[in-house]
Scaffold this motif. Structure first.
Motif, mmCIF file in Angstrom:
data_model
loop_
_atom_site.group_PDB
_atom_site.id
_atom_site.type_symbol
_atom_site.label_atom_id
_atom_site.label_comp_id
_atom_site.label_asym_id
_atom_site.label_seq_id
_atom_site.Cartn_x
_atom_site.Cartn_y
_atom_site.Cartn_z
ATOM 1 N N LEU A 44 -84.424 -33.621 -56.008
ATOM 2 C CA LEU A 44 -83.330 -32.773 -55.553
ATOM 3 C C LEU A 44 -82.145 -33.627 -55.130
ATOM 4 O O LEU A 44 -82.310 -34.623 -54.418
ATOM 5 C CB LEU A 44 -83.793 -31.909 -54.369
ATOM 6 N N GLN A 45 -80.952 -33.225 -55.551
ATOM 7 C CA GLN A 45 -79.698 -33.813 -55.077
ATOM 8 C C GLN A 45 -78.942 -32.748 -54.309
ATOM 9 O O GLN A 45 -78.602 -31.699 -54.847
ATOM 10 C CB GLN A 45 -78.854 -34.321 -56.242
ATOM 11 N N LEU A 46 -78.645 -33.022 -53.040
ATOM 12 C CA LEU A 46 -77.884 -32.095 -52.213
ATOM 13 C C LEU A 46 -76.409 -32.484 -52.239
ATOM 14 O O LEU A 46 -76.047 -33.578 -51.813
ATOM 15 C CB LEU A 46 -78.403 -32.105 -50.776
ATOM 16 N N GLY A 47 -75.569 -31.609 -52.731
ATOM 17 C CA GLY A 47 -74.140 -31.854 -52.723
ATOM 18 C C GLY A 47 -73.624 -32.608 -53.941
ATOM 19 O O GLY A 47 -74.387 -33.182 -54.720
ATOM 20 N N VAL A 95 -73.641 -36.236 -47.358
ATOM 21 C CA VAL A 95 -73.906 -34.902 -46.815
ATOM 22 C C VAL A 95 -73.854 -34.913 -45.294
ATOM 23 O O VAL A 95 -73.250 -34.020 -44.669
ATOM 24 C CB VAL A 95 -75.281 -34.389 -47.297
ATOM 25 N N LEU A 96 -74.436 -35.919 -44.682
ATOM 26 C CA LEU A 96 -74.631 -35.911 -43.234
ATOM 27 C C LEU A 96 -73.329 -36.018 -42.457
ATOM 28 O O LEU A 96 -73.159 -35.358 -41.426
ATOM 29 C CB LEU A 96 -75.574 -37.053 -42.829
ATOM 30 N N GLU A 97 -72.365 -36.844 -42.912
ATOM 31 C CA GLU A 97 -71.148 -37.043 -42.121
ATOM 32 C C GLU A 97 -70.206 -35.846 -42.165
ATOM 33 O O GLU A 97 -69.250 -35.774 -41.392
ATOM 34 C CB GLU A 97 -70.405 -38.314 -42.547
ATOM 35 N N PHE A 98 -70.468 -34.885 -43.064
ATOM 36 C CA PHE A 98 -69.644 -33.684 -43.130
ATOM 37 C C PHE A 98 -70.412 -32.438 -42.688
ATOM 38 O O PHE A 98 -69.948 -31.313 -42.903
ATOM 39 C CB PHE A 98 -69.101 -33.494 -44.547
ATOM 40 N N ALA A 99 -71.572 -32.624 -42.084
ATOM 41 C CA ALA A 99 -72.403 -31.504 -41.640
ATOM 42 C C ALA A 99 -72.228 -31.275 -40.140
ATOM 43 O O ALA A 99 -72.013 -32.219 -39.378
ATOM 44 C CB ALA A 99 -73.871 -31.778 -41.958
ATOM 45 N N GLU A 100 -72.314 -30.007 -39.739
ATOM 46 C CA GLU A 100 -72.238 -29.683 -38.317
ATOM 47 C C GLU A 100 -73.471 -30.156 -37.576
ATOM 48 O O GLU A 100 -73.384 -30.529 -36.403
ATOM 49 C CB GLU A 100 -72.056 -28.175 -38.137
ATOM 50 N N ASN A 101 -74.623 -30.122 -38.234
ATOM 51 C CA ASN A 101 -75.870 -30.527 -37.594
ATOM 52 C C ASN A 101 -76.656 -31.433 -38.537
ATOM 53 O O ASN A 101 -77.596 -30.982 -39.206
ATOM 54 C CB ASN A 101 -76.698 -29.301 -37.207
ATOM 55 N N PRO A 102 -76.299 -32.707 -38.625
ATOM 56 C CA PRO A 102 -77.009 -33.611 -39.547
ATOM 57 C C PRO A 102 -78.474 -33.794 -39.190
ATOM 58 O O PRO A 102 -79.304 -34.016 -40.077
ATOM 59 C CB PRO A 102 -76.237 -34.921 -39.420
ATOM 60 N N HIS A 103 -78.814 -33.686 -37.903
ATOM 61 C CA HIS A 103 -80.214 -33.832 -37.509
ATOM 62 C C HIS A 103 -81.076 -32.746 -38.143
ATOM 63 O O HIS A 103 -82.185 -33.018 -38.604
ATOM 64 C CB HIS A 103 -80.347 -33.765 -35.979
ATOM 65 N N TYR A 142 -60.145 -35.276 -46.853
ATOM 66 C CA TYR A 142 -61.400 -35.977 -47.136
ATOM 67 C C TYR A 142 -61.090 -37.359 -47.683
ATOM 68 O O TYR A 142 -60.125 -37.544 -48.421
ATOM 69 C CB TYR A 142 -62.219 -35.174 -48.152
ATOM 70 N N PRO A 143 -61.928 -38.333 -47.325
ATOM 71 C CA PRO A 143 -63.143 -38.260 -46.499
ATOM 72 C C PRO A 143 -62.906 -38.464 -45.011
ATOM 73 O O PRO A 143 -63.856 -38.548 -44.232
ATOM 74 C CB PRO A 143 -63.972 -39.423 -47.052
ATOM 75 N N TRP A 144 -61.631 -38.520 -44.590
ATOM 76 C CA TRP A 144 -61.325 -38.954 -43.233
ATOM 77 C C TRP A 144 -61.701 -37.942 -42.166
ATOM 78 O O TRP A 144 -61.844 -38.307 -40.993
ATOM 79 C CB TRP A 144 -59.837 -39.301 -43.154
ATOM 80 N N ARG A 145 -61.863 -36.701 -42.514
ATOM 81 C CA ARG A 145 -62.227 -35.694 -41.518
ATOM 82 C C ARG A 145 -63.711 -35.758 -41.163
ATOM 83 O O ARG A 145 -64.155 -35.117 -40.213
ATOM 84 C CB ARG A 145 -61.882 -34.298 -42.018
ATOM 85 N N GLY A 146 -64.489 -36.491 -41.917
ATOM 86 C CA GLY A 146 -65.921 -36.603 -41.650
ATOM 87 C C GLY A 146 -66.215 -37.460 -40.425
ATOM 88 O O GLY A 146 -65.381 -38.262 -39.989
ATOM 89 N N ARG A 147 -67.390 -37.294 -39.885
ATOM 90 C CA ARG A 147 -67.837 -38.108 -38.749
ATOM 91 C C ARG A 147 -68.737 -39.220 -39.289
ATOM 92 O O ARG A 147 -69.928 -39.008 -39.523
ATOM 93 C CB ARG A 147 -68.582 -37.238 -37.730
ATOM 94 N N PHE A 148 -68.141 -40.383 -39.482
ATOM 95 C CA PHE A 148 -68.880 -41.500 -40.055
ATOM 96 C C PHE A 148 -70.008 -41.904 -39.103
ATOM 97 O O PHE A 148 -69.777 -42.109 -37.907
ATOM 98 C CB PHE A 148 -67.960 -42.689 -40.297
ATOM 99 N N ILE A 149 -71.208 -42.021 -39.644
ATOM 100 C CA ILE A 149 -72.411 -42.279 -38.832
ATOM 101 C C ILE A 149 -72.760 -43.763 -38.901
ATOM 102 O O ILE A 149 -72.858 -44.337 -39.997
ATOM 103 C CB ILE A 149 -73.594 -41.428 -39.333
ATOM 104 N N ARG A 150 -72.950 -44.359 -37.764
ATOM 105 C CA ARG A 150 -73.346 -45.776 -37.715
ATOM 106 C C ARG A 150 -74.734 -45.937 -38.323
ATOM 107 O O ARG A 150 -75.634 -45.127 -38.073
ATOM 108 C CB ARG A 150 -73.330 -46.297 -36.283
#
Length: 249
Positions: A44-47, A95-103, A142-150
């Motif tokens: 599966l590929q998401l996004g 996918v994760l840096e643009f999601a409201e709840n990546p967890h 995009y992509p600057w509005r995303g929350r970049f994850i360490r």
């Protein structure tokens, strides 16, 4: 009139730009190389359905899913409509840096993956020229509005869910320029970056495997004297006859 650059309204729209093509080209190379060595049945590929990151996979069932048009399955990434332990490979390209709840997305991915299933994530590196551009910019489009994850934080999330990191790398070392002719002038930074500042690539990849601890049967150490006392008389008689016959032979 000045030449005003349009602000991408989606990650898919940005990926079709010269800047996005620079990043996605390097991501395609990594995914092609990595998924070809992963075996199973369902992938599966998401996004980002317009980019076939499963192109080199040998799995018989390969499909895309997400909330955008063009996916094989339309869904919410934090509520996957698949059976538990049903997939062998899941890709999460940005996918994760643009999601409201990546967890929650990671929890769902862990649920649907089979034991020893593979997860591959791509994300923007906050400790890079791309991350610096986002930190100093207006965070529009995009992509600057995303929350970049360490990356260390992402590894911690995966460890809590029982994933084991199996590999990864960085890419896209050139500055986040908008025109391909300028990006090509910094092509030398790709090889130099891998060698001299490997953790400063604009994009990182993380390959993790779902580990499920197995049960180990621990046999008790029997008290032979107690066992003999608990044996019925017929069993003791048969055992004594067997031992006696063995001595007479």
């Amino acid at each position: 009139m000045p030449n005003c650059r349009l602000i991408p309204r989606s990650l898919s729209e940005w990926s079709s730009s010269e800047q996005g093509n620079y990043v996605l080209k390097r991501e395609q190379e990594y995914f092609d190389r990595t998924v070809s060595d992963i075996f199973g049945f369902n992938a599966l590929q998401l996004g980002l359905p317009e980019h076939d990151f499963l192109h080199s996979s040998r799995m018989p069932l390969r499909f895309t899913a997400g909330n955008q048009a063009g996916n094989n399955v339309r869904l919410r990434c934090d509520e996957l409509p698949f059976d538990s332990d049903s997939l062998d490979l899941v890709l999460l390209p940005h996918v994760l840096e643009f999601a409201e709840n990546p967890h929650q997305i990671l929890r769902e991915v862990e649920r649907v993956l089979r034991p020893e299933g593979n997860l591959i994530i791509s994300g923007f590196n906050p400790f890079s020229l791309w991350g610096l551009h986002r930190a100093l910019g207006r965070k529009q489009g995009y992509p600057w509005r995303g929350r970049f994850i360490r990356l260390p934080r992402l590894k911690d999330w995966l460890a809590l869910l029982g994933f084991e990191v199996a590999g990864g790398r960085f890419a896209a070392y050139a500055p986040p320029l908008h025109q391909s002719r300028w990006l090509e002038r910094f092509a030398f930074m790709e090889k130099a970056g891998d060698r001299w500042w490997a953790v400063s690539g604009g994009v990182y990849f993380l390959h993790a495997i779902k580990r499920v601890p197995g049960m180990r049967l621990i046999k008790p150490k029997w008290n032979e004297g107690l066992v003999r006392n608990l044996m019925p008389a017929s069993a003791k008689l048969n055992k004594g006859v067997t031992q006696k016959n063995g001595q007479n032979e």
